[in-house]
Design an enzyme around this catalytic site. Sequence first.
Site, mmCIF file in Angstrom:
data_model
loop_
_atom_site.group_PDB
_atom_site.id
_atom_site.type_symbol
_atom_site.label_atom_id
_atom_site.label_comp_id
_atom_site.label_asym_id
_atom_site.label_seq_id
_atom_site.Cartn_x
_atom_site.Cartn_y
_atom_site.Cartn_z
ATOM 1 N N CYS A 1 0.647 -1.178 -0.102
ATOM 2 C CA CYS A 1 0.031 0.140 -0.084
ATOM 3 C C CYS A 1 0.894 1.215 -0.009
ATOM 4 C CB CYS A 1 -1.028 0.040 1.113
ATOM 5 S SG CYS A 1 -2.070 -1.396 1.254
ATOM 6 N N HIS B 1 -3.288 7.191 3.918
ATOM 7 C CA HIS B 1 -3.463 6.068 3.314
ATOM 8 C C HIS B 1 -5.015 5.674 3.511
ATOM 9 C CE1 HIS B 1 -3.492 2.120 1.692
ATOM 10 N NE2 HIS B 1 -3.634 1.472 2.689
ATOM 11 N N ASN C 1 -9.934 0.525 0.239
ATOM 12 C CA ASN C 1 -8.490 0.535 0.353
ATOM 13 C C ASN C 1 -8.274 0.114 -0.940
ATOM 14 O OD1 ASN C 1 -5.874 -0.047 0.593
ATOM 15 N ND2 ASN C 1 -5.990 -1.042 2.574
HETATM 16 C C1 COA Z 1 -10.344 -5.239 9.970
HETATM 17 C C2 COA Z 1 -11.129 -4.326 10.737
HETATM 18 C C3 COA Z 1 -11.756 -3.225 9.994
HETATM 19 C C4 COA Z 1 -11.603 -4.970 11.963
HETATM 20 O O1 COA Z 1 -12.162 -4.069 12.885
HETATM 21 P P1 COA Z 1 -12.230 -4.493 14.661
HETATM 22 O O2 COA Z 1 -12.983 -3.404 15.072
HETATM 23 O O3 COA Z 1 -10.826 -4.564 14.738
HETATM 24 O O4 COA Z 1 -12.874 -5.658 14.476
HETATM 25 P P2 COA Z 1 -12.502 -7.187 15.131
HETATM 26 O O5 COA Z 1 -11.418 -7.669 14.294
HETATM 27 O O6 COA Z 1 -11.943 -6.848 16.645
HETATM 28 O O7 COA Z 1 -13.621 -7.723 14.963
HETATM 29 C C5 COA Z 1 -14.712 -7.472 15.726
HETATM 30 C C6 COA Z 1 -15.754 -8.826 15.485
HETATM 31 O O8 COA Z 1 -16.508 -8.319 14.039
HETATM 32 C C7 COA Z 1 -16.424 -9.282 13.392
HETATM 33 N N1 COA Z 1 -16.103 -9.113 11.711
HETATM 34 C C8 COA Z 1 -15.226 -8.773 11.229
HETATM 35 N N2 COA Z 1 -15.409 -8.421 10.012
HETATM 36 C C9 COA Z 1 -16.740 -8.251 10.051
HETATM 37 C C10 COA Z 1 -17.716 -7.905 8.969
HETATM 38 N N3 COA Z 1 -17.134 -7.496 7.762
HETATM 39 N N4 COA Z 1 -19.071 -8.002 9.145
HETATM 40 C C11 COA Z 1 -19.418 -8.090 10.515
HETATM 41 N N5 COA Z 1 -18.570 -8.508 11.436
HETATM 42 C C12 COA Z 1 -17.252 -8.528 11.056
HETATM 43 C C13 COA Z 1 -15.357 -10.381 13.876
HETATM 44 O O9 COA Z 1 -15.643 -11.430 13.315
HETATM 45 C C14 COA Z 1 -15.235 -10.095 15.332
HETATM 46 O O10 COA Z 1 -16.615 -10.732 15.770
HETATM 47 P P3 COA Z 1 -16.092 -11.525 17.128
HETATM 48 O O11 COA Z 1 -16.024 -10.415 18.284
HETATM 49 O O12 COA Z 1 -17.507 -12.421 17.313
HETATM 50 O O13 COA Z 1 -15.093 -12.426 17.030
HETATM 51 C C15 COA Z 1 -9.818 -3.344 11.620
HETATM 52 O O14 COA Z 1 -9.000 -4.122 12.403
HETATM 53 C C16 COA Z 1 -8.909 -2.685 10.405
HETATM 54 O O15 COA Z 1 -9.268 -2.071 9.717
HETATM 55 N N6 COA Z 1 -7.655 -3.167 10.627
HETATM 56 C C17 COA Z 1 -6.543 -2.500 9.773
HETATM 57 C C18 COA Z 1 -6.653 -3.396 8.429
HETATM 58 C C19 COA Z 1 -6.090 -2.596 7.291
HETATM 59 O O16 COA Z 1 -6.345 -1.229 7.286
HETATM 60 N N7 COA Z 1 -5.230 -3.331 6.630
HETATM 61 C C20 COA Z 1 -4.570 -2.713 5.445
HETATM 62 C C21 COA Z 1 -3.480 -1.874 5.855
HETATM 63 S S1 COA Z 1 -2.569 -1.501 4.431
#
Ligand code: COA
Length: 327
Positions: free
Chosen positions: A115, A254, A284
């Site tokens: 990215c 980003h 993204n």
């Molecule tokens: C991926 C991301 C959105 C998840 O958000 P979060 O608040 O951290 O959520 P969590 O991973 O703690 O998950 C919370 C719950 O939501 C659920 N969940 C994950 N994706 C989901 C979706 N699309 N829809 C509904 N629920 C979802 C998970 O399974 C979890 O359930 P559980 O508590 O029963 O296990 C976040 O961590 C993120 O944006 N990370 C950075 C990713 C990124 O930018 N990567 C690229 C960098 S270049």
Amino acid sequence: MSVKKVGIAGLGFYVPEKVVTNHDLEKMVETTDEWIRTRTGIHERRIAEKGTGTSALAAKAAVQAIGNAHLKPEDIELIIAGTTTPDMPLPSCACFIQQKIGAKNAAAFDLGAACAGFVYALAAGEQFIKGGMYKNVLVIGADLISSYIDWTDRSTCVLFGDGAGAAVLTETKSGGILSSVLGSDGKYAELLKIGAGGSKSPATNETVNAKDHCLKMSGGEVFKLAVRGMSDAVKKCCEMAGVRLEDIKCFIPHQANQRIIDAVGERLGLPAEKVFVNLQKYGNTSAASCAIGLYEAVEQGRIKRGDKICLATFGSGLVWGAMVIEW
Ligand SMILES: CC(C)(COP(=O)(O)OP(=O)(O)OC[C@H]1O[C@@H](n2cnc3c(N)ncnc32)[C@H](O)[C@@H]1OP(=O)(O)O)[C@@H](O)C(=O)NCCC(=O)NCCS
């Protein structure tokens, strides 16, 4: 001998026409529009038709950038394609872009910084001009991440979209790139990866069945590291440029997650109106993210001549980059 200044002479971008909304994804995985909006800020993303390669998106962005720089494809002497989703392992995506746009006098290579690809490629292109080897360098940030998405994995499939951005770098009399910070920490290499399809694990029936050719990510950890990595890089980059954070007119981070963007803005003390956001439309787009953001910020009049602006990126590697530019 005075050091050359390098600036952006033209910008371009392209996203595929097909829009995939959060409601479309509700039909594919156990998710809701509400969850995606509140946890990420994304409303929709663009997805390329099957059989499209990254070079097709990049070529469209490149043609626009070259036109906006008032140059012809034959004037381009180097193409640096910031991408980690080339059309195929060999040859490079940059060569396909060259073929498509007719930049027959250019050298061409890919630069893999996930990215952060666009900022890495801008910094590399700047050095080729400063060093005197080339005058007109085409820099691309483009990815077609949808080809590597597991469309049954709700934790990743809602986050990404396809797109391309391009910039033409040339020598400038005033302003231009004031400072760049690039960084990497390979100890986090496993946090965000496409595990198969490379030399270590070429495609087999097993790798395909295990979905090892799809992107896998430890979202929570990446989230925290992205906030810290981008904030620290921006602070350092502003210091190097001799620019105070409050003097940055437009900050283009980003576009991965609205909550990451908010946290970075808060750490840097930047008011929301200075922070450019378009991830609601595109998700993204990996290496294209900052490039598309820069194009749209200029287009919308958020950046004026003489303004100090800052780009910040973060991605798989883990890698990060920031750049301060006087427009
Ligand atoms: C991926 C991301 C959105 C998840 O958000 P979060 O608040 O951290 O959520 P969590 O991973 O703690 O998950 C919370 C719950 O939501 C659920 N969940 C994950 N994706 C989901 C979706 N699309 N829809 C509904 N629920 C979802 C998970 O399974 C979890 O359930 P559980 O508590 O029963 O296990 C976040 O961590 C993120 O944006 N990370 C950075 C990713 C990124 O930018 N990567 C690229 C960098 S270049």
